[in-house]
Scaffold this motif. Structure first.
Motif, mmCIF file in Angstrom:
data_model
loop_
_atom_site.group_PDB
_atom_site.id
_atom_site.type_symbol
_atom_site.label_atom_id
_atom_site.label_comp_id
_atom_site.label_asym_id
_atom_site.label_seq_id
_atom_site.Cartn_x
_atom_site.Cartn_y
_atom_site.Cartn_z
ATOM 1 N N ALA A 163 -10.231 4.755 0.580
ATOM 2 C CA ALA A 163 -9.258 3.969 -0.176
ATOM 3 C C ALA A 163 -9.185 2.553 0.360
ATOM 4 O O ALA A 163 -8.920 1.610 -0.372
ATOM 5 N N LYS A 164 -9.429 2.356 1.657
ATOM 6 C CA LYS A 164 -9.391 1.024 2.237
ATOM 7 C C LYS A 164 -10.478 0.140 1.647
ATOM 8 O O LYS A 164 -10.395 -1.069 1.642
ATOM 9 N N SER B 270 -4.028 7.319 1.544
ATOM 10 C CA SER B 270 -4.932 6.192 1.670
ATOM 11 C C SER B 270 -5.923 6.475 2.788
ATOM 12 O O SER B 270 -5.636 6.297 3.960
ATOM 13 N N ARG C 20 -7.541 -7.487 1.399
ATOM 14 C CA ARG C 20 -8.897 -7.747 0.925
ATOM 15 C C ARG C 20 -9.232 -9.233 1.042
ATOM 16 O O ARG C 20 -8.359 -10.077 1.062
ATOM 17 N N SER D 224 0.644 4.819 2.032
ATOM 18 C CA SER D 224 -0.071 5.533 3.083
ATOM 19 C C SER D 224 0.906 6.360 3.905
ATOM 20 O O SER D 224 2.118 6.170 3.822
ATOM 21 N N THR E 154 0.822 -1.205 0.000
ATOM 22 C CA THR E 154 0.000 0.000 0.000
ATOM 23 C C THR E 154 0.852 1.250 0.000
ATOM 24 O O THR E 154 2.059 1.194 0.240
ATOM 25 N N ASP F 38 -11.134 0.278 -1.399
ATOM 26 C CA ASP F 38 -10.718 0.111 -2.787
ATOM 27 C C ASP F 38 -11.585 0.881 -3.751
ATOM 28 O O ASP F 38 -12.008 0.377 -4.796
ATOM 29 N N ALA G 294 -4.157 0.617 3.890
ATOM 30 C CA ALA G 294 -5.240 -0.206 3.362
ATOM 31 C C ALA G 294 -5.113 -1.632 3.880
ATOM 32 O O ALA G 294 -4.029 -2.197 3.938
#
Length: 212
Positions: free
Chosen positions: A174-175, A170, A75, A65, A63, A177, A72
């Motif tokens: 953004a986390k 981020s 997933r 950040s 990521t 997506d 992030a």
């Protein structure tokens, strides 16, 4: 007097714009997470120090950040039973479920494409660290001289925790997506609007004084 007021206004606008650019800077790196029930929690130890227990789920997410609170999360919702379903338990060993998420193309170094996210079940000795578990399922790993994890399964090929100037921050969005937002922030626009209004008022007062 009017010229001086205009110059002060422009200087204020430049300061606000500069602050907005500074807020956009971040770092590109592999973040490390622990799975707690149905949510990800940022790990309090690095993978070379953490010693997971049998049945733990841990994740890595590549990521960009500013800090851990903005990083992030990995997933996917796979749990230990799903990830390690085909890896039977053995006496004298532990199983650790790993989620490896290489992130998005927006976070990838220039010229590189992130590999697809994947899961793996590492079967290691009871005292093994997360780094040792990761090494059994995602070679080659790359570290810098400070033992910072730079690459998993060879990704990325170059770089390690480098600062990315002018990159997106981020955010919580953004986390999830969502699409990237490289435009000015709402706070920046509001600040410019306020300074503009104050500057216009100041210029009006100067003109009124000159005409009196």
């Amino acid at each position: 007097m009017i010229r001086r007021a205009v110059l002060l206004l422009l200087a204020s606008l430049l300061l606000i714009a500069g602050a907005g650019q500074a807020q956009a800077a971040g770092y590109r790196y592999w973040s490390f997470w622990d799975r707690d029930g149905d949510r990800w929690v940022y790990a309090t130890q690095g993978p070379s120090m953490a010693r997971p227990s049998d049945g733990d789920v841990q994740g890595f997410r590549f990521t960009v950040s500013e800090d851990s609170s903005e990083a992030a999360r990995p997933r996917g919702t796979a749990d230990f039973g799903t990830i390690c379903a085909k890896t039977p338990a053995r006496d004298g060993e532990k199983r650790v479920a790993l989620v490896i998420d290489s992130g998005t193309t927006a976070d990838a170094p220039q010229g590189e494409t992130p590999p697809p996210a994947r899961t793996a079940c590492a079967r290691v000795s009871p005292d093994a660290t997360t780094a040792e578990a990761l090494a059994t399922v995602a070679k080659p790993l790359r570290y810098d001289t400070d033992a910072l994890l730079c690459a998993i399964a060879g990704y990325p090929e170059k770089g390690c925790g480098e600062q990315v100037s002018g990159s997106r921050k981020s955010s919580p969005a953004a986390k999830k997506d969502t699409s990237d937002d490289n435009g000015p922030s709402l706070g920046l626009l509001a600040g410019i609007a306020v300074v503009t209004a104050l500057g216009a008022a100041a210029i009006w007062q100067v003109r009124r004084r000159d005409q009196a």
